[in-house]
Each structure stands twice: as structure tokens, then as C-alpha cells.
Design an enzyme around this catalytic site. Structure first.
Site, short mmCIF file in Angstrom:
data_model
loop_
_atom_site.label_atom_id
_atom_site.label_comp_id
_atom_site.label_asym_id
_atom_site.label_seq_id
_atom_site.Cartn_x
_atom_site.Cartn_y
_atom_site.Cartn_z
N GLN A 236 0.82 -1.20 0.00
CA GLN A 236 0.00 0.00 0.00
C GLN A 236 0.86 1.26 0.00
OE1 GLN A 236 -2.29 -0.56 3.59
NE2 GLN A 236 -0.46 -0.92 4.80
N HIS A 266 -11.38 4.18 18.64
CA HIS A 266 -10.65 3.10 19.29
C HIS A 266 -11.21 2.77 20.66
CE1 HIS A 266 -7.71 4.25 16.12
NE2 HIS A 266 -7.61 2.94 16.05
N ASP A 290 -1.38 0.68 13.36
CA ASP A 290 -1.04 1.99 13.91
C ASP A 290 -0.82 1.95 15.41
OD1 ASP A 290 -3.70 1.84 14.97
OD2 ASP A 290 -4.48 2.81 13.16
N ASP A 310 -0.41 -7.89 11.64
CA ASP A 310 -0.67 -6.93 10.55
C ASP A 310 0.25 -7.30 9.39
OD1 ASP A 310 -1.90 -3.79 10.31
OD2 ASP A 310 -0.29 -4.33 8.94
N ASP A 344 -0.17 -12.40 6.80
CA ASP A 344 -1.56 -12.37 6.36
C ASP A 344 -2.41 -12.99 7.47
OD1 ASP A 344 -4.07 -13.40 5.21
OD2 ASP A 344 -3.24 -12.78 3.29
N ALA A 345 -3.36 -12.23 8.01
CA ALA A 345 -4.15 -12.70 9.14
C ALA A 345 -4.90 -13.99 8.81
CB ALA A 345 -5.13 -11.61 9.57
N ASP A 362 -9.46 -5.04 13.44
CA ASP A 362 -9.37 -3.65 13.01
C ASP A 362 -8.80 -3.57 11.59
OD1 ASP A 362 -9.54 -0.90 13.11
OD2 ASP A 362 -7.68 -0.64 14.24
#
Length: 499
Positions: A236, A266, A290, A310, A344-345, A362
């Protein structure tokens, strides 16, 4: 001198360049317009049809084939090489951007479509037809494969879209310039041809040298506030802008949070979950690179371990690369209780064995099939296998006001995966009304208490979040499965009206 092998090398180079320009246009269009499926489909279709037009037009070129081949290479170099910066600038400054986008793609496609027919006619003096066609097409396909592999794995994350565009433009221009020497016996007026090629090479070299400034100029027009940090990863484009109220994070052009009001999002994502889970000790966070969800989880002294998964290491490293984010997430990734896994989740859930007492989901909104798979019944069943029997799950679920079908598709999909779900929503000024889902494997009551200090969430607010007005009430939807990805279709259809 036998020019044939070198000309075949040219075929490989121009095939790679041609595919890169197609990929660049599709990526930029998806980046600035969203709806990646539609944009790539339109651009691929238009580009292929333009190739056909170029091949058809080549029949009218009857004289000075070598010189015309060099002219075409120069034209491709200029239009393709500057395509990415031109598209970024046009998006920020033209009301008719889509017309410009498709027009530029068509022009590049026509020029690329001219290349091989002209080159094959030059080569026909040296090979019989069978060998000519087989070799040219073989090198063409090999060059395309070369470009397709390099583009996502190396070019975009290491060079970025603008530099990639310019670099391949330079390759086309160099092919054109070298062609004036390689095909010199076939060219009558070579001086002006070389001068044009050199001029384009100089222009592209200057553009490559000034690529950072060019990228900043083009991206500044895409955002309301100045860009203060930017980087590209394999996955990205990461942009941070700054305004009077704080800073904002964008991924591929989509706002992820604003520092001024992210606490509302959050707190809503984490604290109902922690209350519903009782006294969770082992917490799983999927997404959330983040560190802001982790910040809220770490407020609970009973938490012993947090695993954050992540995909993008540049995202989980952003709070070190951009210190204001580290201050905002209270250095969550430096806490010894936190383990960061870049994976990769979906795959990670399939392969792991550890179990958790609570899971915070999230992920970015499901605006592509790659993200849509993370909202399917299959994904939620995989997640259940990694949870203790009384564990709770919270999921960010897009807006129930602006994307009503998308929101309720998430809820119904979780239910179809065997979860008991309580939908809830709150208002985040940067996004408007935003939706979440709280789930467990058995029926449960909605939480009523928040056990730690918060900025906006209290008992009255917590109770109100589980109440939906009539304009956000449930609507009939299909379940999101791997083989239909209905959520992505709902999402693209609904958010298009607000873009």
C-alpha cells in the site's frame, strides 16, 4: 552484424514496458477512484482494444519502417513514462479526470500496439514467417511475465508509482535511441530522430531525479492538508498529512484516522470488548498496525500478552518512522507484553495454535477482494478456532448509515459463522456514524461498564451505542462467503454514492 538477437531483446523490453503502463494506470485509478475491480476491468479492456487499434493502424505505415519504429518508441516513452505523475496531477486539478485517464490509456495502448507489427515487418527479412511469429510472441510473453512479477514485488514498494513510470519510459526511449544505431542502414534521416530521442531521455532523467518533488506536488493536490510523511510498501501507499487539529493517516488514498478524534473510534472498538470478555489476559489484534487499538488494550493491568498481526511491516513500523504516531499510541509497540507478527491474518489463523481470550478486528474497510476475504464466514470460523470458549470479538464494520447493506452484511455473516452478535455504533467526526460488532460464541448481555479511564466513553454512552435509529435498522442482505464476496459488491455500490 546480425541485428536479429538484439531486436528480440527489444521485444522483451517493450513488452515489459507495455504491461507496466497498463498496471500503473489500473493502480493509480484504483488508488484515486476506488472500486478496484471496475477500474482494472475497464483499463485492461480499453488497453487491449487500443492494442488492436494500434496493430490495425500499422498497416498504413508503408515506408521508413525503422524510423517509424523509433518514433513510436519515443512516443511511448513520453506518454507512458510520464503517465503516473500526469494522472496524479490530473486527478487533483481536472473535473474530467476519468476522460483524461481513459484517453491516456488509449493513446499508450495504440502506440504499444504499433510496436510489434512494425518490428515484425523489419525482422521478416531475416526469418521465415513461422520462426518470426513464434519468437516474437515468445519474447513478448516472457517480457510481460517479467513485468508482472516485478511490479508488485519490487517496483512499487521500492521505487513507487512515479519512479516506476519514469524508469520504464526511459527504457523505451533508450530502445528508440539504440534503434537509430542498430537500424542505421534502414534510416535515411537519423540526426533529428536521435535528437528527439535524446531530448526525451533528458526530460525523463530530470523527472526521475526530481521524482520526490514531483510525487509531492502530485500528491499534495490529492489531500486538503500538506503531506508530512509518505512511503510505499509492497502492499500500500502510506500518507500522513498535517492540519491545525493534528495529523491524518491515509492508506491508498483512504482516510484511516485523524489524531483529533481517533480516540472515539478506538475506545468504541476496544472497551465494550474488554468488558464483555470479563478479565481477558491474552488479547489478539488483527490489523491495527497503527498501535492505537493496542494502546487501549494495554490500559488494562490484567492483560498479560497482546499479539498484533498486521500484514505490512511498514505499517507496524510507522510509529517509529513518524514519531508523532508513537506519541499518540503511547509507544504501544515498545511494551514488553506486545508481540508484532507481520503476516496475512487469514493464513496466520489457519496455521497457528495459540488461543486468546479476546480478539480485536481492526481491518480496513472491505473495498477489495483481498480485504473482503477477511470478512467471510470462513474467516470468522477460523477465528473461533483460536479463541477460548468465553472469548469476545469486536469488529470494525463500516458505517451503518452510509453503507447500510455493507454493515448488516458483516453482522449477518458473523451470525452465519455461529457467533452471537450485538451490533453497535457511535459517531466519529472524521467519518460520521461508524459501526461495530461485538460477538461471543454463546448468547450474552451487552456490556454496561467501562473499567478504565476513557476520554468519551461512559456508561450512558456505552448503553446508547447499542441502540439503532430507524435509518440504520437491519435490511435484508446476503451472507459474505469466499465464493461470492457480496460484501465487496455492497461496499463499492454504496460508497460510490458518497465519493
Amino acid at each position: 552484424m546480425n541485428r536479429t538477437p538484439i531486436l528480440f531483446l527489444n521485444v522483451l523490453i517493450i513488452a515489459a514496458c507495455g504491461l507496466i503502463y497498463e498496471l500503473l494506470a489500473g493502480t493509480v485509478a484504483s488508488y484515486v477512484l476506488g472500486d478496484s475491480v471496475t477500474q482494472f476491468s475497464l483499463i485492461i479492456g480499453l488497453y487491449l482494444s487500443a492494442l488492436g487499434v494500434g496493430a490495425w493502424v500499422s498497416r498504413f505505415i508503408e515506408h521508413d519502417l525503422a524510423a517509424r519504429f523509433v518514433d513510436v518508441e519515443i512516443g511511448v516513452a513520453l506518454s507512458g513514462g510520464l503517465s503516473a505523475p500526469l494522472l496524479f496531477i490530473a486527478f487533483a486539478r481536472l473535473d474530467w479526470f476519468q476522460g483524461f485517464l481513459y484517453g491516456l490509456v488509449f493513446i499508450i495502448g495504440v502506440l504499444v500496439g504499433l510496436e510489434l507489427p512494425i518490428l515484425m515487418r523489419i525482422l521478416k527479412e531475416h526469418l521465415d514467417f513461422k520462426d518470426l511469429v513464434s519468437r516474437v510472441l515468445s519474447f513478448d510473453y516472457i517480457g510481460s511475465l517479467f513485468a508482472a512479477v516485478l511490479f508488485p514485488m519490487f517496483l512499487v514498494p521500492r521505487l513507487g508509482l512515479v519512479r516506476t513510470s519514469i524508469m520504464f519510459g526511459l527504457l523505451n526511449a533508450l530502445v528508440g535511441l539504440y534503434g537509430t544505431y542498430l537500424l542505421r542502414p534502414l534510416i535515411r534521416r537519423v540526426t533529428m530522430l536521435r535528437a528527439r530521442a535524446v531530448f526525451v531521455i533528458v526530460v525523463l532523467c530530470v523527472a526521475f531525479w526530481q521524482a520526490n518533488a514531483l510525487t509531492s506536488f502530485s500528491e499534495d493536490g490529492l489531500y486538503n492538508d500538506p503531506v508530512v510523511y509518505s512511503t510505499s510498501s509492497q502492499y500500500q501507499r502510506i500518507i500522513v498529512t498535517r492540519s491545525d487539529s493534528g495529523f491524518q493517516l491515509f492508506l491508498n488514498g483512504n482516510l484511516q484516522f485523524a489524531s483529533a478524534d481517533e480516540y472515539r473510534y478506538h475506545e468504541a472498538l476496544v472497551h465494550p470488548l474488554m468488558s464483555a470478555a470479563g478479565a481477558p489476559k491474552r488479547i489478539l489484534i488483527l490489523g491495527g498496525g497503527d498501535g492505537l487499538a493496542a494502546r487501549e488494550v494495554l490500559k488494562y493491568p490484567g492483560v498479560e500478552h497482546v499479539t498484533l498481526v498486521d500484514l505490512d511491516p511498514k505499517m507496524t513500523g510507522l510509529s517509529e518512522a513518524f514519531p508523532p504516531l508513537g506519541e499518540l499510541n503511547r509507544r504501544a509497540f515498545r511494551d514488553p507484553r506486545v508481540t508484532v507478527v507481520n503476516a496475512d491474518a487469514y493464513v496466520w489463523l489457519e496455521q497457528g495454535r495459540d488461543r486468546f481470550d479476546a480478539a480485536v478486528i481492526d481491518f480496513p474497510d472491505p473495498n477489495s477482494f483481498a480485504l473482503g476475504k477477511l470478512y467471510t464466514t470462513r474467516f470468522y470460523r477460523l477465528l473461533r478456532n483460536r479463541l477460548t470458549p468465553d472469548a469476545a470479538i469486536s469488529v470494525q464494520s463500516t458505517s451503518p448509515l452510509f453503507a447500510r447493506r455493507s454493515y448488516w452484511c458483516v453482522i449477518r455473516t458473523m451470525e452465519a459463522a455461529g457467533l452471537s452478535v450485538h451490533p453497535y455504533q457511535t459517531t466519529v467526526p472524521s467519518f460520521g456514524v461508524w459501526g461495530f460488532a461485538l460477538a461471543k460464541q454463546q448468547p450474552f448481555d451487552t456490556p454496561r461498564h467501562v473499567a478504565v479511564a476513557t476520554r468519551f466513553l461512559d456508561e450512558a454512552t456505552l448503553a446508547a451505542m447499542f441502540v439503532f435509529p430507524r435509518d440504520m435498522a437491519p435490511v435484508p442482505v446476503e451472507i459474505n462467503r469466499l465464493d461470492n464476496q457480496m460484501l465487496v459488491r455492497y461496499y463499492e455500490d454504496e460508497w460510490r454514492k458518497w465519493s
